[in-house]
Design a protein around this motif. Structure first.
Motif, PDB file in Angstrom:
ATOM      1  N   LEU A   1      33.340  41.753  39.804  1.00 18.42           N
ATOM      2  CA  LEU A   1      34.254  42.634  40.519  1.00 18.42           C
ATOM      3  C   LEU A   1      35.020  43.444  39.487  1.00 18.42           C
ATOM      4  N   ASP A   2      35.099  44.748  39.700  1.00 17.64           N
ATOM      5  CA  ASP A   2      35.795  45.655  38.778  1.00 17.64           C
ATOM      6  C   ASP A   2      35.251  45.552  37.351  1.00 17.64           C
ATOM      7  N   ARG A   3      33.970  45.264  37.242  1.00 20.60           N
ATOM      8  CA  ARG A   3      33.250  45.247  35.962  1.00 20.60           C
ATOM      9  C   ARG A   3      33.697  44.154  34.998  1.00 20.60           C
ATOM     10  N   GLN A   4      34.583  43.254  35.428  1.00 23.17           N
ATOM     11  CA  GLN A   4      35.060  42.248  34.478  1.00 23.17           C
ATOM     12  C   GLN A   4      35.320  40.866  35.079  1.00 23.17           C
ATOM     13  N   TYR A   5      35.548  40.788  36.394  1.00 22.00           N
ATOM     14  CA  TYR A   5      35.897  39.503  36.998  1.00 22.00           C
ATOM     15  C   TYR A   5      34.694  38.900  37.743  1.00 22.00           C
ATOM     16  N   LYS A   6      34.386  37.676  37.403  1.00 20.25           N
ATOM     17  CA  LYS A   6      33.267  36.988  38.042  1.00 20.25           C
ATOM     18  C   LYS A   6      33.688  36.498  39.426  1.00 20.25           C
ATOM     19  N   ILE A   7      32.942  36.883  40.449  1.00 14.23           N
ATOM     20  CA  ILE A   7      33.212  36.406  41.805  1.00 14.23           C
ATOM     21  C   ILE A   7      32.058  35.560  42.332  1.00 14.23           C
TER      22      ILE A   7
ATOM     23  N   PRO B   1      32.575  29.822  30.107  1.00 17.67           N
ATOM     24  CA  PRO B   1      33.821  30.236  30.761  1.00 17.67           C
ATOM     25  C   PRO B   1      33.807  31.728  31.101  1.00 17.67           C
ATOM     26  N   ALA B   2      34.506  32.082  32.169  1.00 18.77           N
ATOM     27  CA  ALA B   2      34.567  33.477  32.588  1.00 18.77           C
ATOM     28  C   ALA B   2      35.880  33.742  33.318  1.00 18.77           C
ATOM     29  N   SER B   3      36.348  34.972  33.246  1.00 18.74           N
ATOM     30  CA  SER B   3      37.518  35.386  34.020  1.00 18.74           C
ATOM     31  C   SER B   3      37.090  35.572  35.468  1.00 18.74           C
ATOM     32  N   VAL B   4      37.870  35.038  36.395  1.00 13.01           N
ATOM     33  CA  VAL B   4      37.495  35.110  37.808  1.00 13.01           C
ATOM     34  C   VAL B   4      38.586  35.796  38.626  1.00 13.01           C
ATOM     35  N   LYS B   5      38.178  36.244  39.789  1.00  7.45           N
ATOM     36  CA  LYS B   5      39.114  36.895  40.711  1.00  7.45           C
ATOM     37  C   LYS B   5      38.617  36.695  42.128  1.00  7.45           C
ATOM     38  N   ASN B   6      39.541  36.515  43.058  1.00 17.68           N
ATOM     39  CA  ASN B   6      39.177  36.390  44.461  1.00 17.68           C
ATOM     40  C   ASN B   6      39.004  37.770  45.095  1.00 17.68           C
ATOM     41  N   LEU B   7      38.062  37.875  45.992  1.00 19.46           N
ATOM     42  CA  LEU B   7      37.877  39.129  46.728  1.00 19.46           C
ATOM     43  C   LEU B   7      39.117  39.483  47.546  1.00 19.46           C
ATOM     44  N   PHE B   8      39.819  38.458  48.039  1.00 18.49           N
ATOM     45  CA  PHE B   8      41.004  38.718  48.857  1.00 18.49           C
ATOM     46  C   PHE B   8      42.141  39.329  48.039  1.00 18.49           C
ATOM     47  N   GLU B   9      42.121  39.117  46.720  1.00 17.41           N
ATOM     48  CA  GLU B   9      43.118  39.763  45.862  1.00 17.41           C
ATOM     49  C   GLU B   9      42.874  41.264  45.830  1.00 17.41           C
ATOM     50  N   GLU B  10      41.625  41.638  45.899  1.00 20.17           N
ATOM     51  CA  GLU B  10      41.256  43.053  45.882  1.00 20.17           C
ATOM     52  C   GLU B  10      41.495  43.702  47.241  1.00 20.17           C
ATOM     53  N   ASP B  11      41.231  42.943  48.304  1.00 21.89           N
ATOM     54  CA  ASP B  11      41.412  43.467  49.663  1.00 21.89           C
ATOM     55  C   ASP B  11      41.894  42.343  50.570  1.00 21.89           C
ATOM     56  N   PRO B  12      43.217  42.221  50.760  1.00 18.90           N
ATOM     57  CA  PRO B  12      43.795  41.137  51.571  1.00 18.90           C
ATOM     58  C   PRO B  12      43.397  41.172  53.043  1.00 18.90           C
ATOM     59  N   SER B  13      42.823  42.274  53.508  1.00 22.38           N
ATOM     60  CA  SER B  13      42.435  42.366  54.918  1.00 22.38           C
ATOM     61  C   SER B  13      41.131  41.607  55.207  1.00 22.38           C
ATOM     62  N   LEU B  14      40.428  41.200  54.159  1.00 25.57           N
ATOM     63  CA  LEU B  14      39.177  40.472  54.338  1.00 25.57           C
ATOM     64  C   LEU B  14      39.430  39.039  54.802  1.00 25.57           C
TER      65      LEU B  14
ATOM     66  N   ARG C   1      33.091  46.845  52.797  1.00 22.56           N
ATOM     67  CA  ARG C   1      34.187  47.555  52.118  1.00 22.56           C
ATOM     68  C   ARG C   1      33.583  48.444  51.029  1.00 22.56           C
ATOM     69  N   PRO C   2      33.250  49.712  51.368  1.00 20.06           N
ATOM     70  CA  PRO C   2      32.580  50.611  50.422  1.00 20.06           C
ATOM     71  C   PRO C   2      33.337  50.819  49.110  1.00 20.06           C
ATOM     72  N   GLN C   3      34.662  50.633  49.132  1.00 24.34           N
ATOM     73  CA  GLN C   3      35.445  50.873  47.919  1.00 24.34           C
ATOM     74  C   GLN C   3      35.345  49.752  46.892  1.00 24.34           C
ATOM     75  N   LEU C   4      34.768  48.609  47.252  1.00 25.06           N
ATOM     76  CA  LEU C   4      34.656  47.503  46.321  1.00 25.06           C
ATOM     77  C   LEU C   4      33.735  47.846  45.154  1.00 25.06           C
ATOM     78  N   ASP C   5      34.200  47.593  43.942  1.00 25.21           N
ATOM     79  CA  ASP C   5      33.382  47.811  42.746  1.00 25.21           C
ATOM     80  C   ASP C   5      32.726  46.490  42.373  1.00 25.21           C
ATOM     81  N   VAL C   6      31.551  46.249  42.913  1.00 23.40           N
ATOM     82  CA  VAL C   6      30.832  45.002  42.662  1.00 23.40           C
ATOM     83  C   VAL C   6      29.418  45.330  42.194  1.00 23.40           C
TER      84      VAL C   6
END
Length: 373
Positions: free
Chosen positions: A156-162, A209-222, A141-146
């Motif tokens: 992910l997106d410069r702030q969320y730990k994946i 501690p860190a703010s986290v995010k799932n990759l599927f939140e960014e791209d549900p098609s994954l 997914r070239p559009q992912l900012d990782v």
């Protein structure tokens, strides 16, 4: 798509993995990609130990792919009471495991992919491993900012730990493992990684501690399978090997001799809790009994997971001093464990005078002691 081998190939894999000290000569060279068919955290950690202890890595590197059913995994030098909500984990049947590597505490479930990179110590380079993961994600997914940080996290997106990272460096071999948040239950993650225990003092390694995010939140098609295959393909490309994943059964003693003993050790109380660095508990709690509120102060030193020193301060008129002393005596040397403390309290209650009021106060004190664990 990376092709997966038949489980029958486990026997062939065994011959590849065993070193001369295990009684076999390594017959091939080149890197390997293996994937566990188990979702048991202790079995999968045992595979890491087995490869580290038995595999000749002079002419090859290994990528081990695995996923776990719900579990909290702490670092080698951490304190589980300081890192997680053990009571909630027991209620939700979430396993606790202690890995061989350092680093912080992580939550695993089937929405989380785990990657372990095995090399010789000389070739160990976790930054390159993480760049490989990022390259695979961007290819998918070239559009992912990782990107990889200086702390060896993937953001992910410069702030969320994946992805978090940890490593074990042996005398000649090493491994680096990392997580990848795909679709983990973030509510459970945040709940179990929040310690409710007060008054703990420890030199154990604390998690950051860190703010986290799932990759599927960014791209549900994954899907996790897409991510796993993309990482395996990038690994194969960089190591110039076939795009081929070998499935292994971590419970197969034929393929991995001694693996079950390793798993058994990893889930033992002596390893999970007994390896906790020495710590102390100094806390107060209120006990409400009928129309009165009583303040109780408890001080304990805990070493190797067992209570080394214990002091319980409460008014003499509330509980006979001899009975309180007997509780302190029984707790000293016992496991800092709710089940063992409950058993001790029940045993002592049988020898108490037959007094309903006394029994009620005793049970209240013991229930509060158990809550500290």
């Amino acid at each position: 798509m990376v092709l997966q081998s038949s489980l029958k190939n486990c026997l062939q894999l065994s011959c590849i993995l065993r070193t001369p000290k295990a009684g076999f000569r390594s017959t091939t060279s080149g890197s390997l990609i293996i994937q566990s068919i188990s979702n048991d955290v202790y079995q999968n950690l045992a595979v890491e130990d087995w490869i580290h202890d038995h595999m000749n890595l002079e002419n090859r590197q290994v990528l081990f792919l695995w996923r776990n059913s719900p579990a909290v995994v702490i670092g080698r030098h951490q304190n589980p009471w300081q890192e997680c909500n053990l009571k909630l984990m027991r209620q939700k049947n979430i396993k606790l495991a202690r890995r061989r590597s350092g680093g912080g505490t992580v939550y695993h479930d089937l929405g989380n992919i785990n990657l372990t990179f095995f090399t010789t110590r000389k070739k160990y380079e976790r930054m390159e491993n993480l760049k490989l993961v990022v390259k695979a994600l961007k290819a998918l997914r070239p559009q992912l900012d990782v990107h990889v940080t200086d702390r060896y996290d993937i953001l992910l997106d410069r702030q969320y730990k994946i992805s978090g990272t940890a490593a074990k460096l042996g005398r000649t071999t090493a491994y680096h493992h990392c997580t990848l948040l795909c679709n983990a239950d973030k509510f459970v993650l945040s709940s179990v990684l929040k310690s409710p225990y007060k008054g703990l003092k420890s030199n154990a390694t604390p998690s950051v501690p860190a703010s986290v995010k799932n990759l599927f939140e960014e791209d549900p098609s994954l899907t996790w399978k897409m991510l796993l295959d993309a990482i395996a393909e990038e690994y194969a490309t960089q190591h110039q090997i076939d795009h081929h994943i070998t499935l292994i059964n971590p419970a197969d003693e034929t393929a991995l001799p001694g693996i079950n003993n390793k798993a058994k050790e990893l889930q033992s109380w002596e390893w999970v809790y007994g390896k906790t660095p020495k710590f102390s508990v100094s806390t107060c709690f209120n006990m409400v009994h009928k129309d009165s509120v009583l303040d109780v102060k408890v001080d304990m030193d805990v070493k190797h997971g067992r209570i080394e020193v214990c002091h319980i301060n409460l008014p003499e008129q509330w509980l006979p001093p001899a009975l309180c002393s007997e509780l302190v005596k029984s707790l000293t040397g016992s496991k800092f464990c709710p089940n063992e403390t409950t058993t001790l309290a029940t045993t002592l209650l049988r020898v108490c005078p037959q007094d309903d009021e006394l029994h009620s106060r005793w049970n209240l004190l013991c229930e509060n002691m158990v809550m500290l664990m």
